[in-house]
Design a protein around this motif. Sequence first.
Motif, PDB file in Angstrom:
ATOM      1  N   LEU A 195       0.744  -1.138  -0.268  1.00  0.00           N
ATOM      2  CA  LEU A 195      -0.019   0.010  -0.545  1.00  0.00           C
ATOM      3  C   LEU A 195       1.124   1.204   0.060  1.00  0.00           C
ATOM      4  O   LEU A 195       0.136   1.945  -0.964  1.00  0.00           O
ATOM      5  CB  LEU A 195      -1.141  -0.019   1.376  1.00  0.00           C
ATOM      6  N   ALA A 196       1.963   1.284   0.547  1.00  0.00           N
ATOM      7  CA  ALA A 196       2.588   2.532   1.577  1.00  0.00           C
ATOM      8  C   ALA A 196       3.715   2.549  -0.431  1.00  0.00           C
ATOM      9  O   ALA A 196       3.878   3.686  -0.859  1.00  0.00           O
ATOM     10  CB  ALA A 196       3.962   2.271   1.954  1.00  0.00           C
ATOM     11  N   VAL A 230      -6.678   0.037  -6.073  1.00  0.00           N
ATOM     12  CA  VAL A 230      -5.626  -0.183  -4.654  1.00  0.00           C
ATOM     13  C   VAL A 230      -5.579   0.562  -3.681  1.00  0.00           C
ATOM     14  O   VAL A 230      -5.745  -0.064  -2.605  1.00  0.00           O
ATOM     15  CB  VAL A 230      -3.934  -0.901  -5.192  1.00  0.00           C
ATOM     16  N   ALA A 231      -5.515   1.245  -3.809  1.00  0.00           N
ATOM     17  CA  ALA A 231      -5.079   2.909  -3.045  1.00  0.00           C
ATOM     18  C   ALA A 231      -6.342   3.148  -2.440  1.00  0.00           C
ATOM     19  O   ALA A 231      -6.282   3.830  -1.673  1.00  0.00           O
ATOM     20  CB  ALA A 231      -4.453   3.776  -4.175  1.00  0.00           C
ATOM     21  N   GLU A 232      -7.461   2.933  -3.275  1.00  0.00           N
ATOM     22  CA  GLU A 232      -8.518   3.573  -2.979  1.00  0.00           C
ATOM     23  C   GLU A 232      -9.433   2.553  -1.728  1.00  0.00           C
ATOM     24  O   GLU A 232      -9.728   2.980  -0.785  1.00  0.00           O
ATOM     25  CB  GLU A 232      -9.554   3.611  -4.232  1.00  0.00           C
ATOM     26  N   GLU A 233      -9.294   1.015  -2.438  1.00  0.00           N
ATOM     27  CA  GLU A 233     -10.009   0.062  -0.973  1.00  0.00           C
ATOM     28  C   GLU A 233      -8.928  -0.823  -0.577  1.00  0.00           C
ATOM     29  O   GLU A 233      -9.208  -1.609  -0.256  1.00  0.00           O
ATOM     30  CB  GLU A 233     -10.484  -0.541  -1.925  1.00  0.00           C
ATOM     31  N   TYR A 234      -7.727  -0.350  -0.388  1.00  0.00           N
ATOM     32  CA  TYR A 234      -5.990  -0.754   0.247  1.00  0.00           C
ATOM     33  C   TYR A 234      -6.902  -2.352  -0.184  1.00  0.00           C
ATOM     34  O   TYR A 234      -6.218  -3.301   0.396  1.00  0.00           O
ATOM     35  CB  TYR A 234      -6.576  -0.914   1.952  1.00  0.00           C
ATOM     36  N   ARG A 235      -6.670  -2.632  -2.030  1.00  0.00           N
ATOM     37  CA  ARG A 235      -6.598  -3.815  -2.016  1.00  0.00           C
ATOM     38  C   ARG A 235      -5.665  -4.504  -2.872  1.00  0.00           C
ATOM     39  O   ARG A 235      -5.890  -3.736  -4.129  1.00  0.00           O
ATOM     40  CB  ARG A 235      -8.478  -4.293  -2.807  1.00  0.00           C
ATOM     41  N   PRO A 236      -4.819  -5.060  -2.699  1.00  0.00           N
ATOM     42  CA  PRO A 236      -3.641  -4.903  -3.864  1.00  0.00           C
ATOM     43  C   PRO A 236      -4.502  -6.047  -4.301  1.00  0.00           C
ATOM     44  O   PRO A 236      -3.120  -6.527  -5.482  1.00  0.00           O
ATOM     45  CB  PRO A 236      -2.039  -5.308  -3.050  1.00  0.00           C
ATOM     46  N   ASN A 237      -4.956  -6.931  -4.289  1.00  0.00           N
ATOM     47  CA  ASN A 237      -5.034  -8.479  -4.516  1.00  0.00           C
ATOM     48  C   ASN A 237      -6.215  -7.832  -5.849  1.00  0.00           C
ATOM     49  O   ASN A 237      -5.351  -8.641  -7.462  1.00  0.00           O
ATOM     50  CB  ASN A 237      -6.400  -8.329  -4.438  1.00  0.00           C
ATOM     51  N   PHE A 238      -6.123  -6.144  -6.323  1.00  0.00           N
ATOM     52  CA  PHE A 238      -6.367  -5.923  -7.928  1.00  0.00           C
ATOM     53  C   PHE A 238      -5.894  -6.035  -8.818  1.00  0.00           C
ATOM     54  O   PHE A 238      -5.668  -6.374 -10.015  1.00  0.00           O
ATOM     55  CB  PHE A 238      -7.473  -4.357  -6.890  1.00  0.00           C
ATOM     56  N   LEU A 239      -4.372  -5.669  -8.185  1.00  0.00           N
ATOM     57  CA  LEU A 239      -2.415  -5.725  -9.146  1.00  0.00           C
ATOM     58  C   LEU A 239      -2.854  -6.311  -9.456  1.00  0.00           C
ATOM     59  O   LEU A 239      -2.215  -6.820 -10.919  1.00  0.00           O
ATOM     60  CB  LEU A 239      -2.212  -4.294  -8.251  1.00  0.00           C
ATOM     61  N   CYS A 240      -2.675  -7.665  -8.453  1.00  0.00           N
ATOM     62  CA  CYS A 240      -2.007  -8.960  -8.370  1.00  0.00           C
ATOM     63  C   CYS A 240      -3.663  -9.696  -9.879  1.00  0.00           C
ATOM     64  O   CYS A 240      -2.435 -10.049 -11.018  1.00  0.00           O
ATOM     65  CB  CYS A 240      -2.479 -10.117  -7.801  1.00  0.00           C
ATOM     66  N   ASN A 241      -4.589  -9.448 -10.159  1.00  0.00           N
ATOM     67  CA  ASN A 241      -5.411  -9.456 -10.733  1.00  0.00           C
ATOM     68  C   ASN A 241      -4.876  -9.390 -12.109  1.00  0.00           C
ATOM     69  O   ASN A 241      -5.227 -10.306 -13.593  1.00  0.00           O
ATOM     70  CB  ASN A 241      -7.029 -10.027 -10.685  1.00  0.00           C
ATOM     71  N   TYR A 242      -4.789  -8.324 -12.121  1.00  0.00           N
ATOM     72  CA  TYR A 242      -4.216  -7.477 -13.066  1.00  0.00           C
ATOM     73  C   TYR A 242      -3.722  -7.873 -14.176  1.00  0.00           C
ATOM     74  O   TYR A 242      -3.429  -7.555 -15.126  1.00  0.00           O
ATOM     75  CB  TYR A 242      -4.975  -5.677 -12.905  1.00  0.00           C
ATOM     76  N   LEU A 243      -2.235  -7.977 -13.439  1.00  0.00           N
ATOM     77  CA  LEU A 243      -1.050  -8.390 -14.008  1.00  0.00           C
ATOM     78  C   LEU A 243      -1.127  -9.312 -14.780  1.00  0.00           C
ATOM     79  O   LEU A 243      -0.271 -10.248 -15.640  1.00  0.00           O
ATOM     80  CB  LEU A 243      -0.198  -8.263 -12.965  1.00  0.00           C
TER      81      LEU A 243
END
Length: 544
Positions: free
Chosen positions: A96-97, A478-491
């Motif tokens: 998140l940082a 990711v930043a809005e909802e604090y959910r890095p999993n969105f980025l994992c799925n995107y990648l």
Amino acid sequence: MEFAQKVGLEYGKIANSELSNFEIGITMEFWPPGFFNFRLSNLAIAEQLDRAARGEHLFFAKAADPKTVVIDFSSPNVAKPMHVGHIRSTILGDSLARTLRLLGHRVITDNHIGDWGTQFGMLLVGWKKHLDRNALDRDALGEMERLYKLVGAASRSDEKVLDAARLELVKLQNGDGENLKIWREMIMLSERQFDKIYSRLGVKFDHSLGESFYNPRLKPLVEELLAKGIARESEGAIAIFFDDIPQLKAHPALIRKSDGGFNYTTTDLATLAFRLETWRPDEIIYVTDGRQQLHFQQVFAAFRKWQERRAPSRLVDSPLPNRAEPVLGAPKLAHVWFGSILGEDGKPFKTRSGETVKLADLLDEAEERAFKIVSEKNPDLPELQRRDIARVVGIGAVKYADLLPNRQSDYIFSWDKMLALNGNTAPYLQYAYTRIQSIFRKQNSESRIQNPELKLVAPEEIVLAKLLLNFGLTLEAVAEEYRPNFLCNYLYELAGKFTAFYENCPVLKADAATRVSRLALCDLTARVLKQGLDVLGIETVEQM
Ligand code: ARG
């Protein structure tokens, strides 16, 4: 199609322009009786890609209105080894940082180490009576944990041990020189071991202000809350009651025990006040496991009450000029919580002998397993290089396995799954990155072209290009909802679309103009993959 009436708004702004600074061409078609059909024009997409290829952007824009965000994460407790539970806070908080920083926000990371509390009574008794200096030199946290368990067990059968622990604690709290010295040594040794893990994980903190840092603020804080009528006495203790908040009505927050000691909540309120005065944040994010939900609800609610009566003029006004609307009740407080890590049997993740899994051992095993896989695939690479790849792959796999599931659900820890080269894993994405790099290694003459012109013709090219444009929106989410999993799925999706493109569209065998265009598409995909993994705290290698 004959009924479609083209309204054709080339180079309009994408509807949600706040989320993206890119001028995107859209065509709008009107289908009677009443359908609108929006289409991005391929030309406009290609132009965005040209600009990215020229290095003008990488499909995301820096925040127009940067926020100051404090992130409280990792926060292990002194004298106890970090275990697998701490990994989620550390990895989630770090990603998140990184995301917020990439988006241009001012991020302050603070490791709120648990370096104060009643456990030091037992630890001091153990240290004075049973300390094994050699064991301490070998594994300080392991030895301190042993002492704590030993005295804990003894105190259950012997009142006197418990009394001794209480006495040592009171002495420490009253500033006894010897006890303070031992306590400081315990902190120093613990931090040294934590730092080893942080450096393996590539995690850094701007501050490590432990709980003890706030000790001098606790007494005046309770007095202030009493004086303002926010807290009151109840059965000898002091508590904040939330009669006006239905879900907290039955859960008053204790801020001073009847014996005069302070609570976890007291420290967190003092910490909040300090952070506000020191950094003036717009937002504070706490990353801990789900069991602390009630605690943070209480802290946030207590803080709101306190804040209303504190210095309203200062706190209610936004610290930043030119804001569209005044920020009432700033800062935003967010408890970003997560579920547990389970073993393959669905029970809490333990070693074979039933102990909690120490983080250091877990990382060793990840690297060892990755080393075997890398060595099987590339027996000819020098061992040193295989070790380095194994480190990047092993640690990356552990991190990704942790970030991929919805953070609020429990997940099952599986070595085979997280290290698989096929599937939604870090090694798969790292491998996809190296495959693109190998395309560039194969064609040595015209490596990366400075000003390529992209032509998007094949459907696979267009799909890939459109997905690249979504990188920024994904980061924002990711930043809005604090959910890095969105980025994992995107990648993961990006790597998949790249494979489809590469299987259907020849790159190196294409005619010169097409080759340049497709090479640029390869390069942009690689850059987004690398940047995306970096934001997740995951390294890449050029070859694996
Ligand atoms: N030390 C605590 C634990 O290990 C976590 C602290 C979280 N941060 C906070 N401000 N309370 O459970």
